[in-house]
Design an enzyme around this catalytic site. Structure first.
Site, PDB file in Angstrom:
ATOM      1  N   ASP A   1       0.164 -75.424  33.429  1.00  0.00           N
ATOM      2  CA  ASP A   1      -0.901 -76.595  33.700  1.00  0.00           C
ATOM      3  C   ASP A   1      -0.476 -77.758  33.697  1.00  0.00           C
ATOM      4  OD1 ASP A   1      -0.638 -76.821  30.803  1.00  0.00           O
ATOM      5  OD2 ASP A   1      -2.589 -76.640  30.409  1.00  0.00           O
TER       6      ASP A   1
ATOM      7  N   LYS B   1      -0.024 -67.394  28.991  1.00  0.00           N
ATOM      8  CA  LYS B   1       0.404 -68.309  27.780  1.00  0.00           C
ATOM      9  C   LYS B   1      -1.088 -68.885  27.411  1.00  0.00           C
ATOM     10  CE  LYS B   1       2.550 -72.412  28.060  1.00  0.00           C
ATOM     11  NZ  LYS B   1       1.777 -73.360  27.606  1.00  0.00           N
TER      12      LYS B   1
ATOM     13  N   GLU C   1       6.674 -76.668  21.047  1.00  0.00           N
ATOM     14  CA  GLU C   1       6.926 -78.056  21.585  1.00  0.00           C
ATOM     15  C   GLU C   1       6.841 -78.846  20.831  1.00  0.00           C
ATOM     16  OE1 GLU C   1       4.383 -78.357  25.094  1.00  0.00           O
ATOM     17  OE2 GLU C   1       5.125 -80.426  25.248  1.00  0.00           O
TER      18      GLU C   1
HETATM   19  O1  KIV Z   1       2.290 -76.613  31.188  1.00  0.00           O
HETATM   20  C1  KIV Z   1       3.498 -76.716  30.810  1.00  0.00           C
HETATM   21  O2  KIV Z   1       4.415 -77.020  31.596  1.00  0.00           O
HETATM   22  C2  KIV Z   1       3.875 -75.884  29.440  1.00  0.00           C
HETATM   23  C3  KIV Z   1       5.298 -75.976  29.264  1.00  0.00           C
HETATM   24  C4  KIV Z   1       5.599 -77.745  28.692  1.00  0.00           C
HETATM   25  C5  KIV Z   1       5.676 -75.305  27.889  1.00  0.00           C
HETATM   26  O3  KIV Z   1       3.145 -75.488  28.649  1.00  0.00           O
END
Ligand code: KIV
Length: 282
Positions: free
Chosen positions: A50, A119, A188
């Site tokens: 996202d 995710k 993260e």
């Molecule tokens: O949205 C994204 O790019 C992420 C990564 C930074 C893990 O969630």
């Protein structure tokens, strides 16, 4: 099991089996041409993040992502990929309100976006959604530490888990997600020592971003790695290319050629005869 580099196409079980054997390389991807390049370069996991809202659409955070937009980007990426596992990032409010909605939205990433997994951000508080999605046989990647969808609650993008209480919470969240059946967990912006402890303590791969070298894999945002984001350079980013300069120089050259009339040349123009149809191939 054969090593990741010998496996094509990669699967969720092959990623889990890589823990402790081989590191997992993951980058974000949002469109077909760049996904094709990353896939042929051997990136193991492409995350349709996202973060597209920030790096493609210029938003200040990820909160404006929608299911329709994420699924469209996911489909573009999946179309171009032959080997990598494509993971769709569930946007803000697509999984937090009702578990049935979470399952339907996760299912859209597989059915319409042709992803292999989704995710979602958060630990214990999102466990009911995680369990429901897993019960529908949709693989889930967890995400703890700095969760960008909590931007306003956290007061910005800040390192998490520096105090004992928050470190304990992140550790418990990662363990709970792994116990529920997540196949991997993104850590993260947490201290490297905390990420190393979690990596030792859970049976599935940890994928770090700003979480030190002990994680089972590493993820970065495409635009940061390729040098497309000039103004923002977080400490944990390593830049592998300077595409901003390459693109700017190419655009200057094009402008010069248009202005002085050297583009297009005769061989870049059509004559009156029959020519084969043009088609783009990624
Ligand atoms: O949205 C994204 O790019 C992420 C990564 C930074 C893990 O969630």
């Amino acid at each position: 099991m054969p090593s990741l580099s010998e496996t094509s196409p990669l699967t969720i079980p092959s990623l889990v089996a890589a823990k402790g054997v081989e590191k997992i390389a993951m980058l974000t991807a949002y469109d077909a041409p760049s996904a094709a390049l990353l896939d042929s370069a051997g990136i193991d996991v492409l995350l349709v993040g996202d973060s597209v809202e920030m790096v493609v659409y210029g938003e200040p955070n990820t909160l404006s992502a929608t299911m329709d937009s994420m699924v469209r980007h996911a489909r573009a990426v999946s179309r171009a990929v032959k080997r990598a596992v494509v993971v769709g990032d569930m946007p803000f409010l697509s999984y937090q309100t009702e578990t049935a909605r979470a399952v339907e939205n996760a299912g859209r990433f597989l059915a319409e976006g042709r992803c292999a997994a989704v995710k979602l951000e958060g630990g214990s508080r999102v466990l009911p959604a995680v369990e429901a999605i897993l019960a529908a046989d949709i693989p889930v990647m967890g995400h703890v530490g700095l969760t960008p969808q909590s931007y306003h609650k956290l007061g910005g993008f800040k390192v998490q888990g520096r105090e004992p209480a928050t470190a304990r919470q992140i550790r418990e969240d990662a363990k709970a997600l792994a116990a529920a059946g997540c196949f991997a967990i993104v850590l993260e912006c947490v201290p490297a020592a905390l990420a190393a402890d979690i990596t030792r303590e859970i049976p599935v791969p940890t994928i770090g971003i700003g979480a030190g070298p002990e994680c089972d894999g590493q993820v970065l945002v495409f635009h940061d790695v390729m040098g497309l984001t000039r103004d923002l350079r977080p400490r944990f980013v390593r830049r592998y290319a300077d595409l901003s300069t390459v693109i700017e120089e190419a655009a200057k050259e094009f402008t010069r050629d248009v202005r002085d009339g050297s583009f297009p040349a005769a061989e870049e123009s059509f004559s009156g005869g029959k020519v084969p149809a043009l088609r783009r191939v990624y």
